[in-house]
Design a protein around this motif. Structure first.
Motif, mmCIF file in Angstrom:
data_model
loop_
_atom_site.group_PDB
_atom_site.id
_atom_site.type_symbol
_atom_site.label_atom_id
_atom_site.label_comp_id
_atom_site.label_asym_id
_atom_site.label_seq_id
_atom_site.Cartn_x
_atom_site.Cartn_y
_atom_site.Cartn_z
ATOM 1 N N GLU A 11 4.689 -31.045 5.983
ATOM 2 C CA GLU A 11 5.581 -31.449 4.904
ATOM 3 C C GLU A 11 6.867 -30.651 5.059
ATOM 4 O O GLU A 11 6.834 -29.428 5.147
ATOM 5 C CB GLU A 11 4.938 -31.143 3.556
ATOM 6 C CG GLU A 11 5.788 -31.507 2.379
ATOM 7 C CD GLU A 11 5.121 -31.162 1.070
ATOM 8 O OE1 GLU A 11 5.730 -30.390 0.296
ATOM 9 O OE2 GLU A 11 3.995 -31.636 0.831
ATOM 10 N N ARG A 52 5.743 -35.580 8.280
ATOM 11 C CA ARG A 52 6.832 -35.417 9.244
ATOM 12 C C ARG A 52 6.273 -34.830 10.527
ATOM 13 O O ARG A 52 5.484 -33.904 10.505
ATOM 14 C CB ARG A 52 7.922 -34.476 8.701
ATOM 15 C CG ARG A 52 8.568 -34.897 7.391
ATOM 16 C CD ARG A 52 9.461 -36.112 7.513
ATOM 17 N NE ARG A 52 10.444 -36.057 8.567
ATOM 18 C CZ ARG A 52 11.664 -35.554 8.445
ATOM 19 N NH1 ARG A 52 12.075 -35.061 7.309
ATOM 20 N NH2 ARG A 52 12.487 -35.567 9.477
ATOM 21 N N GLN A 53 6.681 -35.372 11.649
ATOM 22 C CA GLN A 53 6.255 -34.843 12.942
ATOM 23 C C GLN A 53 7.131 -33.639 13.284
ATOM 24 O O GLN A 53 8.291 -33.776 13.646
ATOM 25 C CB GLN A 53 6.363 -35.916 14.017
ATOM 26 C CG GLN A 53 5.307 -36.990 13.875
ATOM 27 C CD GLN A 53 5.476 -38.064 14.918
ATOM 28 O OE1 GLN A 53 6.227 -38.996 14.696
ATOM 29 N NE2 GLN A 53 4.781 -37.922 16.042
ATOM 30 N N VAL A 61 11.515 -32.885 14.705
ATOM 31 C CA VAL A 61 12.521 -32.503 13.712
ATOM 32 C C VAL A 61 13.137 -31.159 14.105
ATOM 33 O O VAL A 61 12.423 -30.157 14.225
ATOM 34 C CB VAL A 61 11.883 -32.402 12.305
ATOM 35 C CG1 VAL A 61 12.909 -31.957 11.279
ATOM 36 C CG2 VAL A 61 11.248 -33.727 11.913
#
Length: 107
Positions: free
Chosen positions: A72, A79-80, A84
């Motif tokens: 998170e 979310r990967q 990111v």
């Protein structure tokens, strides 16, 4: 648990560090890398729990194929972390089990 198994190679980043929060704890991490790489480089070996068995999971492929790096980020689940870029002040939480994205009406 901290480890020296994962380190950021010299010359890969600009050698500066930034501060993020991981599960509410401040961590100094390398700037210019992905969230997953930053966490691994700071000694984190567990990023989420399996929704089936609850076992600990960590990044595996580091290219967005396996989904083992789900976290998170700033309140957004699933979310990967390997895709990111890490940013100063990010609030990252380990993802415990299955989460659902908020339903949106597209009508």
């Amino acid at each position: 648990m901290a480890t020296n198994a994962f380190t950021v190679l010299p010359g890969v980043t600009d050698a500066s560090t930034i501060t993020i929060l991981f599960n509410g704890q401040p961590r100094q991490v390398a700037a210019g890398v992905s969230v997953a790489a930053a966490l691994l480089g700071s000694g984190m070996l567990r990023m989420r729990a399996s929704p089936v068995s609850g076992t600990s999971r960590a990044p595996y492929c580091m290219m967005g194929v396996c989904f083992e790096c789900l976290v998170e980020i700033d309140g957004v689940p699933n979310r990967q972390g390997c895709l990111v870029p890490v940013q100063d002040g990010m609030e990252i939480r380990s993802q415990e089990g299955r989460t659902q994205l908020e339903s949106r009406n597209h009508a």
